[in-house]
Motif scaffolding. Structure first.
Motif, PDB file in Angstrom:
ATOM      1  N   UNK B  45       0.782  -1.236   0.000  1.00 30.82           N
ATOM      2  CA  UNK B  45       0.000   0.000   0.000  1.00 30.82           C
ATOM      3  C   UNK B  45       0.808   1.277   0.000  1.00 30.82           C
ATOM      4  N   UNK B  48       1.747   2.920  -4.718  1.00 30.54           N
ATOM      5  CA  UNK B  48       0.773   3.376  -5.709  1.00 30.54           C
ATOM      6  C   UNK B  48       0.959   2.806  -7.103  1.00 30.54           C
ATOM      7  N   UNK B  51      -2.174   1.066  -8.596  1.00 29.01           N
ATOM      8  CA  UNK B  51      -3.450   1.796  -8.540  1.00 29.01           C
ATOM      9  C   UNK B  51      -4.435   1.354  -9.607  1.00 29.01           C
ATOM     10  N   UNK B  57     -13.734   4.228  -7.166  1.00 25.29           N
ATOM     11  CA  UNK B  57     -12.772   4.707  -6.166  1.00 25.29           C
ATOM     12  C   UNK B  57     -11.359   4.256  -6.500  1.00 25.29           C
ATOM     13  N   UNK B  58     -10.422   5.181  -6.381  1.00 27.81           N
ATOM     14  CA  UNK B  58      -9.006   4.859  -6.574  1.00 27.81           C
ATOM     15  C   UNK B  58      -8.536   4.021  -5.391  1.00 27.81           C
ATOM     16  N   UNK B  59      -7.994   2.850  -5.671  1.00 31.05           N
ATOM     17  CA  UNK B  59      -7.551   1.947  -4.596  1.00 31.05           C
ATOM     18  C   UNK B  59      -6.230   1.279  -5.001  1.00 31.05           C
ATOM     19  N   UNK B  60      -5.484   0.779  -4.007  1.00 35.13           N
ATOM     20  CA  UNK B  60      -4.276   0.016  -4.314  1.00 35.13           C
ATOM     21  C   UNK B  60      -4.679  -1.442  -4.549  1.00 35.13           C
ATOM     22  N   UNK B  63      -3.935  -4.278  -2.119  1.00 31.74           N
ATOM     23  CA  UNK B  63      -4.655  -4.396  -0.850  1.00 31.74           C
ATOM     24  C   UNK B  63      -6.149  -4.612  -1.080  1.00 31.74           C
ATOM     25  N   UNK B  64      -6.501  -5.175  -2.223  1.00 30.67           N
ATOM     26  CA  UNK B  64      -7.886  -5.571  -2.509  1.00 30.67           C
ATOM     27  C   UNK B  64      -7.816  -7.071  -2.782  1.00 30.67           C
ATOM     28  N   UNK B 111      -4.148   7.373 -11.313  1.00 32.61           N
ATOM     29  CA  UNK B 111      -4.465   8.302 -10.219  1.00 32.61           C
ATOM     30  C   UNK B 111      -4.726   9.707 -10.750  1.00 32.61           C
ATOM     31  N   UNK B 118     -12.192  14.544 -10.631  1.00 34.96           N
ATOM     32  CA  UNK B 118     -12.775  15.170  -9.439  1.00 34.96           C
ATOM     33  C   UNK B 118     -12.502  16.657  -9.398  1.00 34.96           C
ATOM     34  N   UNK B 130      -2.727  14.910  -3.779  1.00 36.59           N
ATOM     35  CA  UNK B 130      -3.552  13.808  -4.300  1.00 36.59           C
ATOM     36  C   UNK B 130      -2.667  12.642  -4.732  1.00 36.59           C
ATOM     37  N   UNK B 133       0.560   9.357  -2.701  1.00 35.75           N
ATOM     38  CA  UNK B 133       0.667   7.914  -2.516  1.00 35.75           C
ATOM     39  C   UNK B 133       1.260   7.195  -3.720  1.00 35.75           C
ATOM     40  N   UNK B 134       1.690   7.950  -4.715  1.00 29.02           N
ATOM     41  CA  UNK B 134       2.375   7.369  -5.875  1.00 29.02           C
ATOM     42  C   UNK B 134       3.840   7.744  -5.784  1.00 29.02           C
TER      43      UNK B 134
END
Ligand code: FAD
Ligand code: FES
Ligand code: FES
Lengths: 290, 160
Positions: B45, B48, B51, B57-60, B63-64, B111, B118, B130, B133-134
């Motif tokens: 996590x 990034x 991603x 939703x933007x997620x890693x 971690x899914x 990302x 948005x 924003x 995390x990358x």
């Protein structure tokens, strides 16, 4: 030898989740997975069963009314922070939530995971306690309500018993002249673990005197702690130098931190006081502005 | 134990795969489905590179769990360009030379597309936060941020 294979279930009802958690020893609730799956990658091993709770409608629902907020345990941080009403009613709690990880982590991380992982440095927890939040727990014996401040019993330890999970949080509506703030210190501006976190919630009377205060510190003890002496120091007068320095001294005294590469004991104790005064000032200004 | 059968929509196409309970979406995308555009950096996590967008939703994706995505929509780097036509973000990455080794690039692009959806007019600070995390170990970030801000300008003109 190949790694043992985990079962995966995604029940759509609370009762089914409880039954799964009760029947399988070592089963783990999966909310956002940003603690659980990281621990697994770092060698903790996969649990025999994942119970993904994000398909249970009650765990993803958000309801705001005059009593306050009732929010599903699996609502991700990004959704909480995007909610304008939540941000305006509990700005400190919203900010603490927004501090958790990156945009990607925000898409996954939940309050329930932050609380149930029981890290002393969890950012949402001091803010939830400052706001007087309650966790609604479901288990084999039905539902019970546990104040967030009573939930964590030590690093990695909570009051949850086998078969139990957090299903919702309740956050009481703030009074007319009340607000909150959360500040944390980290060695960089993003993506790090709190050296100290401080959550403060204040309620004022119409003249600006502090009527009630909640002061909560994170990362300076085995669990987040309330600081009753700091709360008492803030109550009874408008916020001034005297009450602020008394509150800071109380937080410094109450902090019982560890030494590590992020900060020494003396530094953390000092910062606990500094963040208490700063968070109190922000909460006070916000309460006056409402 | 029998594998789990998952039906999901990836880049608009209904897709079916088999996975184990503890397998990540990242593992299934790369190893199971051969969609190697999504990169693996850390698997914890932090970076990034993995991603993706799940249900908007933007997620890693490290971690899914793959099994979580049943009935959901997954959007990856492979679905960003329209055939051979690059998006303004992709085009600006090329024009600015915003990559060296390229391992972080798919994550940054996924990302950045989300950021501009948005917030069509981000400040530099907003873009940097924003995208915090990358991680990129090559470019020093400046060219990436410039590419994203210029892509935002191109997209705003396109809309005007
Ligand atoms: C890169 C990165 C950066 C991070 N930055 C921060 C940060 O700045 N601040 C911070 O506080 N944290 C941070 N974290 C930690 C983590 O993201 C948070 O603690 C997050 O809130 C965990 O939520 P989750 O839903 O992902 O938990 P999960 O991983 O799903 O669960 C965590 C634990 O709680 C249990 N659990 C989850 N939901 C429930 C439930 N409803 N009932 C009972 N048990 C449950 C799980 O079984 C597991 O043991 C970071 C993590 C990463 C990977
Ligand atoms: S591989 Fe997922 S965040 Fe690094
Ligand atoms: S271009 Fe090499 S990591 Fe970013």
């Amino acid at each position: 030898m190949s790694a043992p294979v985990s079962r995966f279930e995604a029940p759509t009802e609370v009762e089914a989740a409880v039954a799964l958690l009760a029947e399988e020893e070592g089963a783990r609730v999966l909310s956002g997975g940003t603690d659980l799956l990281v621990q697994m990658r770092l060698g903790a091993g996969a649990p025999p069963l994942f119970v993904d709770v994000k398909r249970i409608p009650r765990l993803t629902a958000v309801r705001l009314d005059s009593n306050g907020l009732r929010i599903g345990a699996a609502v991700p941080a990004a959704e909480i922070y995007e909610n304008d009403e939540i941000r305006s009613l509990w700005p400190g709690l919203a900010e603490a939530t927004d501090l958790i990880g990156s945009t990607q982590i925000q898409g996954r991380a939940t309050w329930s995971g932050n609380l149930c992982n029981a890290s002393p440095a969890a950012d949402a927890v001091p803010a939830l306690i400052a706001c007087g939040a309650t966790a609604v727990v479901a288990g084999p014996k039905g539902e019970r309500r546990v104040a967030v401040e009573d939930f964590t019993t030590g690093p990695g330890k909570t009051v949850l018993e086998r078969g139990e999970l957090v299903i919702e949080f309740e956050v009481p509506a703030p009074a007319v002249h009340a607000s909150d703030a959360y500040l944390r210190l980290i060695p960089r501006t993003e993506m790090d673990i709190a050296v100290v976190g401080a959550g403060v919630a204040l309620t004022l009377d119409a003249a600006g005197t502090v009527e009630s205060a909640r002061v909560v510190l994170g990362a300076v003890a085995p669990t987040a702690i309330r600081v009753p002496d700091a709360e008492a120091a803030l109550v009874g007068s408008p916020l001034g130098d005297e009450s602020l320095s008394a509150a800071a001294a109380a937080s410094t005294a109450a902090a019982n931190p560890i030494d590590d590469k992020r900060g020494t004991v003396a530094y953390r104790k000092k910062i606990a006081g500094v963040l208490t005064t700063r968070a109190a000032k922000v909460a006070y200004e916000r309460a006056q502005a409402r | 134990m029998a594998k789990i059968r998952v039906e999901t929509t990836i880049n608009g196409e209904e897709t079916e795969f088999l996975c184990n309970g503890q397998e990540s979406l990242l593992e299934v995308l790369r190893d199971g489905l051969g969609m190697t555009g999504t990169k693996e950096g850390c698997t914890t996590g932090d970076c990034g590179a993995c991603s993706v967008v799940v249900d908007g939703r933007l997620v890693p994706s490290c971690l899914v769990l793959a099994a979580e995505t049943g009935g959901r929509t997954v959007d990856t780097i492979e679905g960003v360009a329209d055939g051979q036509t690059l998006t303004p973000v992709q085009q600006q990455f090329l024009e600015h030379g915003a990559l060296q080794c390229g391992i972080c690039t798919p994550g940054f692009i996924v990302a950045a597309e989300k950021l501009l959806e948005k917030n069509p007019n981000p400040t530099e600070a907003e873009a940097r936060y924003f995208l915090a995390g990358n991680l990129c170990r090559c470019t020093g970030y400046d060219k990436i941020i410039k590419a994203v801000l210029d892509a935002a300008a191109v997209m705003r003109e396109g809309r005007a």
